[in-house]
Design a protein around this motif. Structure first.
Motif, PDB file in Angstrom:
ATOM      1  N   GLU A 282       0.861  -1.181   0.000  1.00  0.00           N
ATOM      2  CA  GLU A 282       0.000   0.000   0.000  1.00  0.00           C
ATOM      3  C   GLU A 282       0.896   1.229   0.000  1.00  0.00           C
ATOM      4  O   GLU A 282       1.669   1.450   0.951  1.00  0.00           O
ATOM      5  CB  GLU A 282      -0.911   0.021   1.234  1.00  0.00           C
ATOM      6  CG  GLU A 282      -1.793   1.255   1.277  1.00  0.00           C
ATOM      7  CD  GLU A 282      -2.552   1.412   2.592  1.00  0.00           C
ATOM      8  OE1 GLU A 282      -3.144   2.485   2.774  1.00  0.00           O
ATOM      9  OE2 GLU A 282      -2.538   0.494   3.432  1.00  0.00           O
ATOM     10  N   ASN A 283       0.835   2.005  -1.064  1.00  0.00           N
ATOM     11  CA  ASN A 283       1.648   3.215  -1.228  1.00  0.00           C
ATOM     12  C   ASN A 283       3.144   2.934  -1.102  1.00  0.00           C
ATOM     13  O   ASN A 283       3.915   3.769  -0.628  1.00  0.00           O
ATOM     14  CB  ASN A 283       1.217   4.308  -0.239  1.00  0.00           C
ATOM     15  CG  ASN A 283      -0.195   4.772  -0.504  1.00  0.00           C
ATOM     16  OD1 ASN A 283      -0.589   4.956  -1.648  1.00  0.00           O
ATOM     17  ND2 ASN A 283      -0.975   4.941   0.558  1.00  0.00           N
ATOM     18  N   VAL A 284       3.553   1.742  -1.525  1.00  0.00           N
ATOM     19  CA  VAL A 284       4.956   1.331  -1.537  1.00  0.00           C
ATOM     20  C   VAL A 284       5.300   0.922  -2.967  1.00  0.00           C
ATOM     21  O   VAL A 284       4.568   0.128  -3.569  1.00  0.00           O
ATOM     22  CB  VAL A 284       5.206   0.139  -0.576  1.00  0.00           C
ATOM     23  CG1 VAL A 284       6.604  -0.430  -0.742  1.00  0.00           C
ATOM     24  CG2 VAL A 284       4.980   0.571   0.868  1.00  0.00           C
ATOM     25  N   THR A 285       6.371   1.484  -3.515  1.00  0.00           N
ATOM     26  CA  THR A 285       6.758   1.117  -4.883  1.00  0.00           C
ATOM     27  C   THR A 285       7.587  -0.159  -4.904  1.00  0.00           C
ATOM     28  O   THR A 285       7.514  -0.921  -5.860  1.00  0.00           O
ATOM     29  CB  THR A 285       7.557   2.231  -5.587  1.00  0.00           C
ATOM     30  OG1 THR A 285       8.700   2.555  -4.799  1.00  0.00           O
ATOM     31  CG2 THR A 285       6.705   3.457  -5.804  1.00  0.00           C
TER      32      THR A 285
ATOM     33  N   TYR B 205      11.091  -6.477  -4.726  1.00  0.00           N
ATOM     34  CA  TYR B 205       9.682  -6.769  -4.976  1.00  0.00           C
ATOM     35  C   TYR B 205       9.014  -5.438  -5.271  1.00  0.00           C
ATOM     36  O   TYR B 205       9.021  -4.532  -4.443  1.00  0.00           O
ATOM     37  CB  TYR B 205       9.046  -7.434  -3.748  1.00  0.00           C
ATOM     38  CG  TYR B 205       7.651  -7.954  -4.012  1.00  0.00           C
ATOM     39  CD1 TYR B 205       7.470  -9.250  -4.476  1.00  0.00           C
ATOM     40  CD2 TYR B 205       6.533  -7.159  -3.826  1.00  0.00           C
ATOM     41  CE1 TYR B 205       6.192  -9.737  -4.737  1.00  0.00           C
ATOM     42  CE2 TYR B 205       5.263  -7.631  -4.085  1.00  0.00           C
ATOM     43  CZ  TYR B 205       5.093  -8.926  -4.541  1.00  0.00           C
ATOM     44  OH  TYR B 205       3.834  -9.410  -4.804  1.00  0.00           O
ATOM     45  N   ASN B 206       8.440  -5.303  -6.468  1.00  0.00           N
ATOM     46  CA  ASN B 206       7.878  -4.035  -6.922  1.00  0.00           C
ATOM     47  C   ASN B 206       6.357  -4.007  -6.879  1.00  0.00           C
ATOM     48  O   ASN B 206       5.710  -5.051  -6.867  1.00  0.00           O
ATOM     49  CB  ASN B 206       8.347  -3.748  -8.353  1.00  0.00           C
ATOM     50  CG  ASN B 206       9.838  -3.589  -8.437  1.00  0.00           C
ATOM     51  OD1 ASN B 206      10.437  -2.870  -7.647  1.00  0.00           O
ATOM     52  ND2 ASN B 206      10.462  -4.277  -9.378  1.00  0.00           N
ATOM     53  N   GLU B 207       5.827  -2.800  -6.918  1.00  0.00           N
ATOM     54  CA  GLU B 207       4.386  -2.571  -6.879  1.00  0.00           C
ATOM     55  C   GLU B 207       3.648  -3.407  -7.935  1.00  0.00           C
ATOM     56  O   GLU B 207       2.612  -3.997  -7.663  1.00  0.00           O
ATOM     57  CB  GLU B 207       4.151  -1.076  -7.108  1.00  0.00           C
ATOM     58  CG  GLU B 207       2.783  -0.581  -6.861  1.00  0.00           C
ATOM     59  CD  GLU B 207       2.739   0.948  -6.977  1.00  0.00           C
ATOM     60  OE1 GLU B 207       1.823   1.523  -6.362  1.00  0.00           O
ATOM     61  OE2 GLU B 207       3.590   1.565  -7.655  1.00  0.00           O
TER      62      GLU B 207
ATOM     63  N   CYS C   4      12.406  -0.070   1.997  1.00  0.00           N
ATOM     64  CA  CYS C   4      11.348   0.156   1.007  1.00  0.00           C
ATOM     65  C   CYS C   4      11.263   1.637   0.688  1.00  0.00           C
ATOM     66  O   CYS C   4      11.864   2.475   1.358  1.00  0.00           O
ATOM     67  CB  CYS C   4      10.006  -0.393   1.480  1.00  0.00           C
ATOM     68  SG  CYS C   4       9.086   0.659   2.602  1.00  0.00           S
ATOM     69  N   GLU C   5      10.477   1.923  -0.352  1.00  0.00           N
ATOM     70  CA  GLU C   5      10.280   3.297  -0.776  1.00  0.00           C
ATOM     71  C   GLU C   5       8.795   3.533  -1.015  1.00  0.00           C
ATOM     72  O   GLU C   5       8.117   2.704  -1.617  1.00  0.00           O
ATOM     73  CB  GLU C   5      11.065   3.546  -2.065  1.00  0.00           C
ATOM     74  CG  GLU C   5      11.115   4.996  -2.470  1.00  0.00           C
ATOM     75  CD  GLU C   5      12.074   5.227  -3.628  1.00  0.00           C
ATOM     76  OE1 GLU C   5      11.580   5.524  -4.723  1.00  0.00           O
ATOM     77  OE2 GLU C   5      13.291   5.098  -3.415  1.00  0.00           O
ATOM     78  N   SER C   6       8.296   4.684  -0.537  1.00  0.00           N
ATOM     79  CA  SER C   6       6.878   5.008  -0.739  1.00  0.00           C
ATOM     80  C   SER C   6       6.653   5.428  -2.195  1.00  0.00           C
ATOM     81  O   SER C   6       7.602   5.740  -2.919  1.00  0.00           O
ATOM     82  CB  SER C   6       6.443   6.136   0.201  1.00  0.00           C
ATOM     83  OG  SER C   6       6.879   7.393  -0.273  1.00  0.00           O
ATOM     84  N   THR C   7       5.404   5.456  -2.594  1.00  0.00           N
ATOM     85  CA  THR C   7       5.054   5.866  -3.961  1.00  0.00           C
ATOM     86  C   THR C   7       5.457   7.308  -4.249  1.00  0.00           C
ATOM     87  O   THR C   7       5.594   7.692  -5.392  1.00  0.00           O
ATOM     88  CB  THR C   7       3.542   5.694  -4.219  1.00  0.00           C
ATOM     89  OG1 THR C   7       2.826   6.363  -3.179  1.00  0.00           O
ATOM     90  CG2 THR C   7       3.145   4.246  -4.282  1.00  0.00           C
TER      91      THR C   7
ATOM     92  N   ASP D 154       5.107  11.039   6.463  1.00  0.00           N
ATOM     93  CA  ASP D 154       4.599  12.334   6.908  1.00  0.00           C
ATOM     94  C   ASP D 154       4.876  13.450   5.902  1.00  0.00           C
ATOM     95  O   ASP D 154       4.135  14.423   5.830  1.00  0.00           O
ATOM     96  CB  ASP D 154       5.138  12.695   8.295  1.00  0.00           C
ATOM     97  CG  ASP D 154       6.648  12.603   8.402  1.00  0.00           C
ATOM     98  OD1 ASP D 154       7.298  12.184   7.422  1.00  0.00           O
ATOM     99  OD2 ASP D 154       7.176  12.936   9.470  1.00  0.00           O
ATOM    100  N   GLU D 155       5.916  13.302   5.113  1.00  0.00           N
ATOM    101  CA  GLU D 155       6.231  14.322   4.108  1.00  0.00           C
ATOM    102  C   GLU D 155       5.137  14.396   3.035  1.00  0.00           C
ATOM    103  O   GLU D 155       4.922  15.440   2.428  1.00  0.00           O
ATOM    104  CB  GLU D 155       7.571  14.020   3.437  1.00  0.00           C
ATOM    105  CG  GLU D 155       8.754  14.082   4.381  1.00  0.00           C
ATOM    106  CD  GLU D 155      10.028  13.498   3.759  1.00  0.00           C
ATOM    107  OE1 GLU D 155      10.070  13.282   2.533  1.00  0.00           O
ATOM    108  OE2 GLU D 155      10.971  13.253   4.527  1.00  0.00           O
ATOM    109  N   ASN D 156       4.461  13.282   2.784  1.00  0.00           N
ATOM    110  CA  ASN D 156       3.472  13.211   1.708  1.00  0.00           C
ATOM    111  C   ASN D 156       2.074  12.834   2.193  1.00  0.00           C
ATOM    112  O   ASN D 156       1.191  12.576   1.379  1.00  0.00           O
ATOM    113  CB  ASN D 156       3.943  12.215   0.648  1.00  0.00           C
ATOM    114  CG  ASN D 156       5.265  12.637   0.048  1.00  0.00           C
ATOM    115  OD1 ASN D 156       5.343  13.646  -0.631  1.00  0.00           O
ATOM    116  ND2 ASN D 156       6.318  11.887   0.342  1.00  0.00           N
ATOM    117  N   ASP D 157       1.899  12.776   3.531  1.00  0.00           N
ATOM    118  CA  ASP D 157       0.603  12.477   4.129  1.00  0.00           C
ATOM    119  C   ASP D 157      -0.001  11.161   3.604  1.00  0.00           C
ATOM    120  O   ASP D 157      -1.125  11.111   3.136  1.00  0.00           O
ATOM    121  CB  ASP D 157      -0.365  13.644   3.883  1.00  0.00           C
ATOM    122  CG  ASP D 157      -1.588  13.560   4.795  1.00  0.00           C
ATOM    123  OD1 ASP D 157      -1.469  13.006   5.911  1.00  0.00           O
ATOM    124  OD2 ASP D 157      -2.670  14.051   4.388  1.00  0.00           O
ATOM    125  N   LEU D 158       0.823  10.084   3.697  1.00  0.00           N
ATOM    126  CA  LEU D 158       0.417   8.762   3.198  1.00  0.00           C
ATOM    127  C   LEU D 158       0.675   7.683   4.238  1.00  0.00           C
ATOM    128  O   LEU D 158       1.738   7.660   4.856  1.00  0.00           O
ATOM    129  CB  LEU D 158       1.268   8.348   1.987  1.00  0.00           C
ATOM    130  CG  LEU D 158       1.090   8.985   0.646  1.00  0.00           C
ATOM    131  CD1 LEU D 158       2.154   8.458  -0.309  1.00  0.00           C
ATOM    132  CD2 LEU D 158      -0.280   8.676   0.088  1.00  0.00           C
TER     133      LEU D 158
END
Length: 180
Positions: free
Chosen positions: A29-32, A104-106, A136-139, A159-163
């Motif tokens: 969820e919201n992880v690329t 492992y990608n989105e 991991c990295e967020s979207t 928190d930087e992107n409110d996700l």
């Protein structure tokens, strides 16, 4: 006259190496993507290949190299199960792009991806245990270093992107792959 049967394998059969692929899948969820950090130690249960003895939570360190008995080369780990046969595990690269270890990608959701590959002699990996935290990295591009999936689920907040970000329903399996 026909071909005389021989017990010697054909030259191409001798060159085949059996590799065990650690394959994972999860819901993101919201992880690329998520991946193992470089140089990660791997922890797994190993079963004796010609018996039922199991060693639990054995650690394979990619920075360790040990000589195998009888001058058979080196491995990342050697152990014995009580029999005279030495067992060994080596972390290996697989050149086949379809099964080579990768993040492992989105877009992989719903399918398995190879996370790591191991050459095992006289033993079989049967279960993976997460020992170190994954990355991991967020979207939206924020990196997270402390991804603990030892309980099969992880969540945090970008928190930087409110996700809200999460990785859930982690599953892993080992598959046999033959490499020439």
């Amino acid at each position: 006259a026909g071909k005389v049967p021989t017990t010697e394998p054909e030259p191409e059969e001798r060159a085949i190496m059996v590799v065990y692929l650690l394959r994972v899948k999860a819901e993101l969820e919201n992880v690329t993507a998520f991946r193992a950090p470089s140089g990660m130690e791997w922890c797994m249960d190993l079963q004796q290949s010609d018996g039922d003895e199991v060693r639990e939570k054995v650690v394979i360190d990619p920075s360790e190299t040990v000589e195998m008995k009888g001058g058979r080369g080196t491995a990342n780990l050697t152990l014995s199960f009580g029999s005279k046969k030495e067992a060994s595990v080596s972390i290996v690269d697989v050149k086949d792009s379809k099964v080579a270890p990768r993040p492992y990608n989105e877009e992989d959701q719903g399918g398995y991806v190879t996370f790591a590959a191991f050459e095992c002699r006289n033993c079989v990996p049967i279960k993976w245990h997460q020992l170190r935290e994954l990355v991991c990295e967020s979207t939206e591009g924020k990196s997270f270093d402390g991804v603990d999936l030892s309980e099969d689920d992880w969540c945090d907040y970008d928190d930087e992107n409110d996700l809200s970000v999460s990785i859930s329903n982690l599953e892993s399996t080992f598959e046999v792959h033959k490499v020439k």
